[in-house]
Scaffold this motif. Structure first.
Motif, PDB file in Angstrom:
ATOM      1  N   ALA A  26      14.014  21.128  25.797  1.00 46.91           N
ATOM      2  CA  ALA A  26      15.114  20.329  26.345  1.00 46.91           C
ATOM      3  C   ALA A  26      16.188  21.213  26.954  1.00 46.91           C
ATOM      4  O   ALA A  26      16.881  20.802  27.899  1.00 46.91           O
ATOM      5  CB  ALA A  26      15.716  19.451  25.248  1.00 46.91           C
ATOM      6  N   THR A  40      13.636  21.106  21.034  1.00 46.26           N
ATOM      7  CA  THR A  40      14.996  21.524  21.350  1.00 46.26           C
ATOM      8  C   THR A  40      14.981  22.639  22.377  1.00 46.26           C
ATOM      9  O   THR A  40      15.794  22.668  23.309  1.00 46.26           O
ATOM     10  CB  THR A  40      15.728  21.994  20.074  1.00 46.26           C
ATOM     11  OG1 THR A  40      15.740  20.926  19.118  1.00 46.26           O
ATOM     12  CG2 THR A  40      17.156  22.401  20.387  1.00 46.26           C
ATOM     13  N   LEU A  63      17.785  14.015  21.849  1.00 46.60           N
ATOM     14  CA  LEU A  63      17.450  14.820  23.021  1.00 46.60           C
ATOM     15  C   LEU A  63      16.952  13.966  24.179  1.00 46.60           C
ATOM     16  O   LEU A  63      17.044  14.381  25.337  1.00 46.60           O
ATOM     17  CB  LEU A  63      16.368  15.838  22.668  1.00 46.60           C
ATOM     18  CG  LEU A  63      16.738  16.967  21.700  1.00 46.60           C
ATOM     19  CD1 LEU A  63      15.501  17.785  21.364  1.00 46.60           C
ATOM     20  CD2 LEU A  63      17.831  17.848  22.278  1.00 46.60           C
TER      21      LEU A  63
END
Length: 323
Positions: free
Chosen positions: A161, A158, A189
């Motif tokens: 990304a 996360t 994602l």
């Protein structure tokens, strides 16, 4: 203030200067942090336009081999490629293996490529900050393709990304059971899924691609203008590498990358603000009072929330820490 000693060499694209600059930005010493921020302020306005690609996948999927194949294709085509590989740090010793260069021997010696393994430091926020600054330094040195390899499928994806333009999830043929182990959040994602090692079992690779395509249709895409897609590739033979890069280019022309980066910068600012607020909170807390409240929480006379509220009340009421 005089110009930083590394500024000219970094802007000239010298790899040694870039390596020194990233080392400086990774240092936790206050004087080094100040020097790194001066350097970043001087070189960032002159950074080249770039595409930032994050890559992840379960251990054994062939991330390093895939990155080397893609990096060689791009470097041979005239791109300047920087690979930032986040290496997991030991929770016991704090050390990292830092072996990414040994897994990319041909790309390591290519004059158009730069590979930098960096330790995660055991903290996701540390990874984010260090990697973001390394990206900015690489762009200032003239690298127009940034490939950010993560430690594997987990929480750090996360974070990565949120600092790249495009996020690629690598999977394997016969990935039915593997897909069950990949968190839904990781799938959400992904802007692009690639079945790597497709040459090992072509039928299974095609089946995995079909399953991924169906799974992606059930998810809400991150960008309304782009529908995530699944492809096949073989880092060993080079098959599918061109198609993967064509998909990256298609994404780049479809999605408003500039707006995405503005959103990411705002998130970065908020993350740094939370870190600064936490440090300020720790500096203002009376350690004796903290230990007292911690003991009461452990004894069950206060709930954890009540203990935190008491600390906040101490700070907002203007109580001075004991000396």
């Amino acid at each position: 203030m005089p110009e930083h000693p590394l500024t000219a060499a970094l802007l000239a694209g010298e790899r040694r200067a870039l390596a020194k600059a990233i080392t400086l930005s990774e240092s936790t010493r206050p004087e080094h942090e100040a020097q790194a921020q001066q350097l970043l302020a001087e070189v960032t306005p002159q950074a080249v336009p770039s595409i930032r690609v994050g890559l992840t996948g379960v251990p054994g999927v062939g991330k390093s081999t895939f990155i080397e194949a893609l990096g060689l294709h791009l470097a041979d085509a005239g791109h300047r490629v920087a690979v930032l590989a986040v290496d997991p740090s030991s929770v016991r010793t704090g050390g990292s293996i830092m072996g990414d260069k040994t897994r990319m021997p041909r790309l390591t010696v290519h004059p158009g490529a730069f590979i930098r393994p960096s330790p995660s430091g055991g903290a996701l926020g540390g990874v984010t900050r260090r990697t973001r600054e390394a990206i900015a330094l690489c762009e200032a040195a003239g690298y127009d393709v940034l490939l950010v390899e993560t430690v594997g499928v987990g929480q750090s994806e996360t974070q990565v990304a949120n600092m790249t333009d495009l996020f690629v999830l690598l999977t394997l043929p016969n990935a039915g059971d593997e897909l069950q182990g990949i968190k839904r959040g990781i799938m959400e994602l992904a802007d692009l899924c690639v079945v790597n090692k497709a040459d090992s079992d072509p039928k299974a690779a095609t089946r995995a691609q079909t399953e991924l395509t169906a799974a992606l249709k059930l998810l809400t895409p991150a960008a309304a203008s782009w529908r995530p897609r699944a492809l096949q590739a073989s880092a060993l033979t080079g098959a599918g590498i061109v198609e993967v890069w064509n998909a990256v280019e298609a994404y780049r022309t479809t999605v408003d990358v500039a707006e995405k980066r503005r959103t990411q910068t705002a998130l970065w600012f908020d993350e740094l603000l939370r870190e600064a607020a936490w440090r300020a909170f720790q500096a203002g807390v009376d350690t004796g009072r903290l230990q007292q409240l911690r003991a009461e929480v452990l004894a069950g006379t206060l709930t954890p929330v009540q203990g935190i509220h008491a600390l906040v009340e101490d700070l907002t009421s203007g109580k001075k820490p004991h000396t």
